[in-house]
Design an enzyme around this catalytic site. Structure first.
Site, PDB file in Angstrom:
ATOM      1  N   THR A 148      -7.556  -9.327  -1.246  1.00  0.00           N
ATOM      2  CA  THR A 148      -8.427  -9.222   0.081  1.00  0.00           C
ATOM      3  C   THR A 148      -8.973 -10.242   0.573  1.00  0.00           C
ATOM      4  OG1 THR A 148      -8.903  -6.739  -0.445  1.00  0.00           O
ATOM      5  CG2 THR A 148     -10.530  -7.802   0.855  1.00  0.00           C
ATOM      6  N   HIS A 162      -6.825   1.681  -2.943  1.00  0.00           N
ATOM      7  CA  HIS A 162      -6.706   0.469  -3.593  1.00  0.00           C
ATOM      8  C   HIS A 162      -6.116   0.918  -4.954  1.00  0.00           C
ATOM      9  CE1 HIS A 162      -7.933  -2.894  -5.855  1.00  0.00           C
ATOM     10  NE2 HIS A 162      -8.229  -3.539  -5.054  1.00  0.00           N
ATOM     11  N   ASP A 174      -3.917  -5.710   4.328  1.00  0.00           N
ATOM     12  CA  ASP A 174      -4.260  -7.014   3.816  1.00  0.00           C
ATOM     13  C   ASP A 174      -3.187  -7.641   3.052  1.00  0.00           C
ATOM     14  OD1 ASP A 174      -5.065  -5.082   1.822  1.00  0.00           O
ATOM     15  OD2 ASP A 174      -6.548  -6.147   1.168  1.00  0.00           O
ATOM     16  N   HIS A 175      -2.515  -6.948   2.082  1.00  0.00           N
ATOM     17  CA  HIS A 175      -1.698  -7.319   1.124  1.00  0.00           C
ATOM     18  C   HIS A 175      -0.682  -6.034   0.614  1.00  0.00           C
ATOM     19  CE1 HIS A 175      -4.285  -5.816  -1.906  1.00  0.00           C
ATOM     20  NE2 HIS A 175      -5.272  -6.606  -1.414  1.00  0.00           N
TER      21      HIS A 175
HETATM   22  C1  GP9 Z   1     -13.426  -5.053  -2.962  1.00  0.00           C
HETATM   23  C2  GP9 Z   1     -12.232  -4.984  -1.979  1.00  0.00           C
HETATM   24  C3  GP9 Z   1     -10.909  -5.271  -3.090  1.00  0.00           C
HETATM   25  O1  GP9 Z   1     -14.674  -5.094  -2.177  1.00  0.00           O
HETATM   26  O2  GP9 Z   1     -12.354  -5.638  -1.009  1.00  0.00           O
HETATM   27  O3  GP9 Z   1     -10.414  -6.171  -3.057  1.00  0.00           O
HETATM   28  P1  GP9 Z   1      -8.954  -6.810  -3.803  1.00  0.00           P
HETATM   29  O4  GP9 Z   1      -8.877  -6.170  -5.255  1.00  0.00           O
HETATM   30  O5  GP9 Z   1      -7.912  -5.996  -2.922  1.00  0.00           O
HETATM   31  O6  GP9 Z   1      -8.634  -7.962  -3.504  1.00  0.00           O
HETATM   32 MN    MN Z   2      -7.225  -5.779  -0.968  1.00  0.00          MN
END
Ligand code: GP9
Ligand code: MN
Length: 421
Positions: free
Chosen positions: A82, A197, A256-257
């Site tokens: 992220t 997530h 994002d990924h």
């Molecule tokens: C947590 C979120 C997750 O605040 O933005 O980040 P990631 O695990 O996807 O890098």
């Molecule tokens: Mn992320």
């Protein structure tokens, strides 16, 4: 070393893609609203599970008349996940080959979007339902010049609204509205979602589509959390429309990924109906990018690009030329846009070639191809870009260069401590 900045400047000036006059300034003065779609891969768009669309709302954006949907857009994140995505979008610099630039280089000098726009009269803010120190956000956001950071401490974190990394996306958007309404327009704001997530847990009452049936739990639930995210985004759009913000805001949504790592190739091969070879794996690194500009005719855009390219695209839409900035991406809407997508490990994808670990494939067919002059040239470009971007970040080189008309950020002016009234 200080001389490196000259090399970097020469490079970015030589690779600069000038704005497309058809789009330059078409969003001038509008608000900018980013929606960060957590772990959202492009294969979900228009995917049908059990005969149903998984993300009907996001799918509808591919047909919206004012929205550009980029279907050959890739994430370029590394270990910073992220935070790497955020870093690229705010700066048009690459994340680092190891670790997260957010956690290790939070105090560097940057010339990021919130600072650039802040000097044009914009108010900037980030909204996120996790605590501010995660990924060191509360430090690096100061260096980017974010005026406000509404973290978990601004939201009602009651146990039924919280799951996994923080506040669930529906209450998150809902509670963000009164906070958003405190900001003076024009604003530059970013909403970072988090319900979609890994490992994709979901409360029963939030699941509106049956899981997939590969037998791999996180892959199976991924569709349910993606559906939940889709519904949360739709509700937020309903608010934007009803409040009128919709007609005076550029709205950008991006994945994002990846959400499904290569530990799940077996299940993923059932989902996409083909074996996940290294070639297919690279193709799966596509994430969606939507850019909606009121009054501008959109469409489905096939040019190849990545997260590094979003900032120059946005600035040009806002009528801000990027010529004097140190940015490694190029405007996706420019006829001079460079369609070489560098992955953080040096692999890359172009409309013709997919290069993985010293092997080369035809991007259209996946057939192996021999290294040729074009590939050699592309490989060199990728290496140069990653290497120069790393020099900028490791050497904190933006200290030594201030773009014309830009005022360096004073980190001490920012403070994200939440004081209750
Ligand atoms: C947590 C979120 C997750 O605040 O933005 O980040 P990631 O695990 O996807 O890098
Ligand atoms: Mn992320």
């Amino acid at each position: 070393n200080k001389n490196d900045i000259t090399t970097v400047l020469n490079h970015v000036q030589a690779t600069y893609a000038k704005p497309n006059p058809a789009y330059f300034g078409k969003g001038k003065g509008m608000n900018v609203i980013y929606i960060h779609l957590e772990s959202f891969q492009n294969f979900l768009i228009n995917y049908k599970l059990h005969g149903q669309e998984v993300t009907p709302f996001l799918n509808s954006l591919t047909r919206d008349k004012n929205t550009f949907y980029f279907d050959n857009f890739f994430h370029q994140t590394g270990q910073g996940k992220t935070s790497d995505a955020e870093f690229m979008l705010e700066n048009s610099l690459f994340g680092l080959p190891q670790g997260s630039v957010f956690t290790t280089k939070g105090q560097n000098t940057y010339q990021a979007a919130p600072a650039i726009l802040g000097q044009q009269g914009y108010t900037s803010a980030v909204f996120h339902g996790n605590y501010k120190t995660f990924w060191n956000r509360d430090e690096i956001y100061k260096s980017f010049g974010f005026d406000h950071f509404f973290d978990a401490s601004y939201y009602d974190m009651n146990s039924k609204d919280v799951l996994n990394y923080g506040l669930k996306d529906k209450p998150f958007f809902k509670e963000s509205i009164p906070l958003l309404e405190t900001l003076k327009e024009p604003f530059y704001v970013k909403f970072i979602t988090l319900s979609n997530h890994f490992p994709y847990p979901i409360d029963q009452e939030d699941a509106t589509i049956e899981p997939a049936d590969t037998g791999d739990g996180s892959v199976d639930r991924y569709f349910q959390t993606a559906r939940y995210l889709d519904e949360a985004v739709k509700q937020f759009f309903d608010y934007l429309k009803q409040s009128g913000l919709y007609d005076r805001s550029i709205i950008i949504l991006y994945g994002d990924h990846y959400g499904i790592s290569d530990n799940h190739n077996q299940a993923m091969s059932q989902i996409i109906g083909k074996e996940i070879t290294p070639f297919e794996h690279a193709q799966l690194q596509r994430v969606p990018l939507f850019i909606r500009v009121p009054g501008v005719k959109g469409g489905i855009m096939h040019q190849y690009g990545g997260e590094i390219d979003v900032l120059p695209t946005l600035l040009h839409l806002l009528g801000i030329d990027t010529k004097n900035y140190i940015q490694f991406g190029t405007d996706l809407l420019s006829p001079e846009h460079q369609q070489i997508v560098a992955f953080r490990n040096g692999d890359f994808v172009t409309p013709t070639v997919t290069a993985i670990n010293g092997k080369y494939y035809d991007s259209k067919t996946g057939n192996p191809i021999k290294k040729n002059d074009e590939i050699k040239r592309d490989e060199q470009i990728v290496r140069t870009k990653l290497n120069l971007s790393d020099k900028v970040v490791y050497g904190d080189l933006l200290r030594f260069y201030t773009p014309k008309g830009f005022k360096p950020v004073d980190r001490t002016k920012y403070d994200y401590n939440h004081r209750e009234e």
